[in-house]
Design a protein around this motif. Structure first.
Motif, short mmCIF file in Angstrom:
data_model
loop_
_atom_site.label_atom_id
_atom_site.label_comp_id
_atom_site.label_asym_id
_atom_site.label_seq_id
_atom_site.Cartn_x
_atom_site.Cartn_y
_atom_site.Cartn_z
N ASP A 130 30.17 52.86 19.35
CA ASP A 130 30.58 52.05 18.17
C ASP A 130 29.82 51.21 17.77
O ASP A 130 29.68 50.16 17.71
N SER A 174 40.81 56.37 21.11
CA SER A 174 40.38 55.03 21.32
C SER A 174 41.18 54.21 22.61
O SER A 174 40.61 53.36 23.27
N GLU A 175 42.30 54.44 22.39
CA GLU A 175 43.08 53.65 23.50
C GLU A 175 42.74 54.06 24.95
O GLU A 175 42.70 53.36 25.87
N THR A 223 30.50 57.51 24.46
CA THR A 223 31.04 56.86 23.36
C THR A 223 30.10 55.84 22.74
O THR A 223 29.48 55.26 23.49
N MET A 225 34.34 55.01 15.68
CA MET A 225 34.18 55.44 17.11
C MET A 225 33.62 56.81 16.91
O MET A 225 33.94 57.94 16.28
#
Length: 334
Positions: free
Chosen positions: A19, A47-48, A17, A1
């Protein structure tokens, strides 16, 4: 990420963000700094937390960069609470250039092994933490605070007294200090640890002076572990054409020091564990255009790229005009 920060068309700041190739605004937060503190306090990974907050509108990051809307990937509310620091002689090929700067003439009767080579050898022999025990400490230097940090696309300004302005392509660790003084690593970013190598060459004791220059990092932060082997490219672009180009490598597979050992020897100092502070700690390089006798010129563009880190880091070079380098800085009395 990968995460970054941009200015939206309405002037607000947003966290972005991605990915892969598609980038999106992160909802519910406006800065990477706030997001990082939120994660620390909630005990969740970046990420969570981004998964919980959700994603908003799509973003064209290359277009944002071209429009000058791509910001430094992190900055605390007060720039004085961001620290730019680094380590040298950490990579397996990093000693050769430094040694060439400071080797004694052949007719010098003194020991011809430079202090740089002695320091490099210490790292080769003991630069890695083993079984939870710290290894030998590296060379360390200070560059400045957040007022010296320059986003991608903005100029790296060499002061009027400088003798040179040269690039240093590096990887930097990005850290935030928690409320209880614990360092938390957000991730890693490309960095240009801009330095004055001509001043450094005069005497290695001038290294500290040569490092007190601006530096750039980003534009994106790689969240997660640092790849063991990083292969990147460092360029100087002059008048729209590549004037100089060379590969550089980083990652622990190419280093004489382990990452945990470098981090330990920085954060072992209480002054670097103040709650809320941000640290951009650069891990060194083995590739310099200076080693090829290149003298960057006003208007040259430095470009540093490596695939895992997203967009390249680009900065034009500007030499600050001044009356004379020898003009005395006058300190007034109260």
């Amino acid at each position: 990420m990968l995460i970054s920060q941009i200015t939206l068309p309405n002037g607000e700041t947003a966290v972005v963000t991605r990915d892969g190739t598609e980038a999106y605004v992160v909802k519910g937060t406006s800065t990477v700094y706030d997001l990082a503190l939120d994660c620390i306090r909630s005990g969740k990974s970046i990420s969570e937390r981004i998964g919980e907050l959700g994603l908003g509108e799509a973003v064209d990051l290359p277009a944002a960069a071209e429009e000058g809307r791509l910001l430094l990937p992190i900055m605390p509310p007060d720039p004085a609470h961001l620290h730019l620091t680094g380590t040298g002689l950490t990579h397996l090929g990093s000693a050769s250039t430094r040694n060439a700067m400071h080797v004694k003439p052949k007719n010098d009767a003194q020991d011809e092994v430079t202090d740089s080579m002695k320091m490099f050898q210490l790292g080769l022999e003991g630069g890695k933490a083993v079984d939870g025990k710290a290894g030998v400490q590296p060379e360390w230097f200070y560059k400045g605070n957040g007022h010296c940090a320059v986003p991608g696309g903005a100029p790296l300004v060499s002061p009027e007294f400088a003798k040179d302005g040269g690039e240093e392509p590096e990887i930097a660790g990005i850290y935030v200090i928690s409320d209880d003084g614990t360092p938390f690593r957000i991730g890693f970013a490309l960095a240009n640890e801009f330095s004055d190598h001509v001043t450094e060459k005069v005497n290695y004791l001038y290294l500290a002076h040569s490092k007190l220059r601006p530096a750039s990092f980003g534009p994106e932060i790689l969240v997660g572990e640092l790849p063991q082997n990083i292969e990147g490219t460092s360029k100087i672009i002059r008048n729209g054409k590549t004037f100089w180009e060379k590969p550089f490598v980083s990652g622990e597979a190419n280093m004489s020091y382990s990452l945990d050992n470098l981090e330990h020897h920085h954060f072992k100092y209480d002054v670097f564990r103040k709650p809320g502070d941000v640290h951009v700690h650069m891990f060194g390089t083995a590739t310099l255009s200076f080693a090829d006798k290149i003298s960057p010129q006003d208007g040259d563009v430095f470009e540093i790229s490596a695939a895992p880190f997203g967009l390249p880091l680009k900065n034009p070079l500007t030499f600050k005009p001044g009356e004379t380098p020898e003009k005395l800085t006058v300190v007034k009395k109260l």
